[in-house]
Structures are given as C-alpha cells and as structure tokens.
Design a protein around this motif. Structure first.
Motif, short mmCIF file in Angstrom:
data_model
loop_
_atom_site.label_atom_id
_atom_site.label_comp_id
_atom_site.label_asym_id
_atom_site.label_seq_id
_atom_site.Cartn_x
_atom_site.Cartn_y
_atom_site.Cartn_z
N UNK A 249 0.84 -1.21 0.00
CA UNK A 249 0.00 0.00 0.00
C UNK A 249 0.88 1.26 0.00
N UNK A 250 1.98 1.19 0.74
CA UNK A 250 2.88 2.33 0.81
C UNK A 250 3.44 2.65 -0.59
N UNK A 251 3.92 1.61 -1.27
CA UNK A 251 4.48 1.81 -2.62
C UNK A 251 3.42 2.38 -3.55
N UNK A 252 2.23 1.79 -3.47
CA UNK A 252 1.11 2.23 -4.30
C UNK A 252 0.80 3.70 -4.03
N UNK A 253 0.76 4.08 -2.76
CA UNK A 253 0.44 5.46 -2.38
C UNK A 253 1.49 6.43 -2.90
N UNK A 256 0.93 7.09 -6.55
CA UNK A 256 -0.32 7.72 -6.97
C UNK A 256 -0.62 8.98 -6.20
N UNK A 257 0.39 9.49 -5.46
CA UNK A 257 0.09 10.61 -4.54
C UNK A 257 -0.21 11.93 -5.25
N UNK A 261 -7.31 13.14 -3.55
CA UNK A 261 -7.38 12.10 -2.50
C UNK A 261 -8.39 11.01 -2.84
N UNK A 262 -7.98 10.11 -3.69
CA UNK A 262 -8.85 8.97 -3.99
C UNK A 262 -8.51 7.85 -2.98
#
Ligand code: UDP
Ligand code: MG
Length: 316
Positions: A249-253, A256-257, A261-262
């Motif tokens: 989730x961290x990598x994904x965030x 996509x940051x 704020x999706x």
C-alpha cells in the motif's frame, strides 16, 4: 503365572440414569461374575436429580462389590470419570457409560490385554448408529482439527470407553490434574504399551443423551485450546501479513500521490479487514486467558458428598 487374583475396577459415570441403571447392573453383573479377575463396580453419581442415587444405594446395600461415589452437584462427565479413577482400587480400571452403549461383553477381551501387560487400552467404535449423522460428522471434524493443530495425536473415534493399568491410572491420579479437562486426550498421551479394541456402539438402553451439540461444541473448543498453542500464533501470522500489505500500500500510495485524494474505498476495506483480524486474535487470547484463570483459581474438579462401600475418602 498369576500368583493371586487381580482386581478390576469398573468405573461408571451416572447422571440421571434411573432407567438405565437396573438394566446396566443386570447386564454387567453376570459378565463380571464370569471373569477370572475379582472386581469392583464403582458408580460415580454426578449429581443426579432423579432416582439414580436411591437406586445406587439399593444396589450397594445388596451387593458389596458395588461402590458409590456421589458428588454434591453435577460436575460433568469428565469429573465423574477422574473421580472414579481416583477412588478405584483395582489393578486395572475400565471407564464406561451407564447407558450400555459401551458393551460390558468387551470386558474379557480388555482383561486379556491387561494381562498381556498393556497400560492403555482404547476402545474404538466401529459404528455409532445412535449418534446420528450430525454428531458423526462433527466428531470427525473435531478430530481432524485437533490432530492438525496439536502435536499430540488423537485416535479418531476413541470413546470414553477405555481401560488403564494401575500404573497408568497412578499417572492420571497425580498428574494431569487440569481443571479444563479431556481425559481421553491424557490417556492417549501418557505413553505405556497401547492396544486398541474395536467395538460396536449400541443404542442407549433408556433415558436420553446428556450431551447436546452446543455442549459438545464448547467442550471441543476448550479441548483444542488446551492441547494446542497454535491459535495464539495467529497474531504473528496476521502481523506479518499486515506488514506485507502495508509495504504494498505504501508503494502504491507513493506512486499515486499526485492525484486527488482517492482511495476512500481502499481505506474503509482495509480498516474493516484489519479490525476483524485484530478482534479475532484478541478473542482467541481471551479464551486462553479464561483457561489460565480457571487453572489459577484451582477450584476442585469435583466435590464428594457421600460414598457407599468405600473405606478411604480421597478428595482432590
Ligand atoms: N454423564 C455424567 N455427567 C454429565 C453428563 C453425562 O456423568 O454431566 C454420564 C452419563 O450418565 C453417561 C455418560 O456420562 O453414563 C455418557 O453420557 P451420554 O450417554 O449422555 O453421552 P453420549 O453417549 O450421548 O455422548
Ligand atoms: Mg451415551
């Protein structure tokens, strides 16, 4: 070879069996009289509220081989069996039910095994017609789970019909004094030379079963907890899993940051899922604490109110 006659103690747990008791006595008596061993027929009255105690007193008055230990209230089948073992004086001890589901006809075969030097004889039922499909399936499920989770092994279809030598009984009297109990489990895991005898479980002669499915379920849960620490380790697995998920989730965030704020749905799902696992694990720990608590309180497994034809009064 044998210098003196040995004695067999037959331990029978009784809870509201006024209808079955006379039938049990009439069936067992001639078989016991025909054995090579001397015997005592030790009934443990587990706080029956019907006429069982009157019936037992009558039997004890007319037959000195009949011995009775009566509890002050109902303590359960497990307590009744160990109380019988505690009060038995025989060289071999057989535990059986009062409803004739455990056929006394098996006794000669059991004696033969005891004479051969077996310490533990498990009676394995081949069929249990009277138990019904649901009980048979749940019983199979229980043994599958406990054998997978526990490092000690359980014989599926083993029953509360078993025999132990004096030496094995002594182990049960002095050790394995847990409050949350599963005698069958101890018997199968104390070692000694083992034997199994098959028997066909019959229908209950009279009265009705005292074990409801609900009672059996809570009994099974406790047994699994007492014989396995594996559920406690679930916390570690869940932690590792959550950690890995966190990294993903961290990598994904990070990637996509830039956008708005999706990810609302992701957060809700993650929180629900994580809390579910967390509460499940807290619940499991709670169950273990409950067992620790009852062991710590060290309340008696049973309380004897009255005995018949028994000289010594042992209480544990
Ligand atoms: N029993 C007991 N205390 C209890 C429940 C049962 O001593 O609280 C005795 C009961 O009288 C019988 C044996 O344990 O001799 C087995 O009980 P039951 O036949 O009801 O169980 P099932 O054979 O149906 O599993
Ligand atoms: Mg029964």
């Amino acid at each position: 070879m044998m210098t003196e006659t040995r004695t067999l103690s037959v331990v029978v747990s009784v809870y509201n069996e006024e209808q079955a008791l006379p039938l049990f006595y009439e069936t067992a008596k001639p078989i016991l009289d025909g054995l090579d061993w001397d015997y005592e027929l030790l009934f443990v009255n587990d706080g029956s509220t019907d006429g069982s105690m009157a019936c037992l007193r009558r039997l004890a008055a007319q037959d000195k081989k009949v011995k009775v230990v009566a509890f002050s209230r109902n303590f359960g089948h497990e307590a009744a069996m160990i109380a019988g073992i505690d009060h038995a004086s025989g060289d071999g001890i057989v535990c059986m039910d009062a409803d004739l589901q455990h056929p006394p006809e098996c006794l000669p075969e059991i004696l033969k095994k005891l004479e051969e030097g077996c310490g533990v004889i498990s009676m394995v039922r081949t069929k249990n017609k009277s138990a019904g499909l649901l009980k048979n399936i749940t019983s199979a499920g229980f043994y599958a789970v406990i054998n997978a989770l526990s490092d000690v092994k359980f014989e599926p279809n083993a029953s509360d019909f078993f025999a132990v030598s004096r030496q094995a009984a002594q182990v049960l009297r002095t050790n394995y004094r847990e409050k949350v109990r599963f005698l069958r489990g101890y018997v199968q895991n104390i070692g000694f030379e083992k034997a199994t005898i098959q028997y066909e479980a019959r229908d209950r002669v009279a009265g009705e079963s005292k074990y409801s499915i609900r009672k059996l379920f809570s009994f099974s849960m406790n047994t699994i907890l007492c014989f396995s620490n594996l559920p406690l380790k679930l916390g570690i697995y869940a932690g590792v899993f959550a950690g890995l998920l966190g990294v993903i989730v961290m990598i994904y965030t990070l990637f996509t940051r830039k956008g708005a704020p999706s990810g609302y749905a992701t957060i809700v799902i993650l929180i629900c899922f994580m809390f579910a696992i967390l509460f499940l694990i807290v619940g499991i720990i709670g169950e273990y604490i409950a067992i620790l608590f009852s062991e710590l309180k060290d309340r008696p497994v049973y309380v004897v109110e009255e005995t018949e034809n028994i000289e010594k009064d042992i209480e544990r």
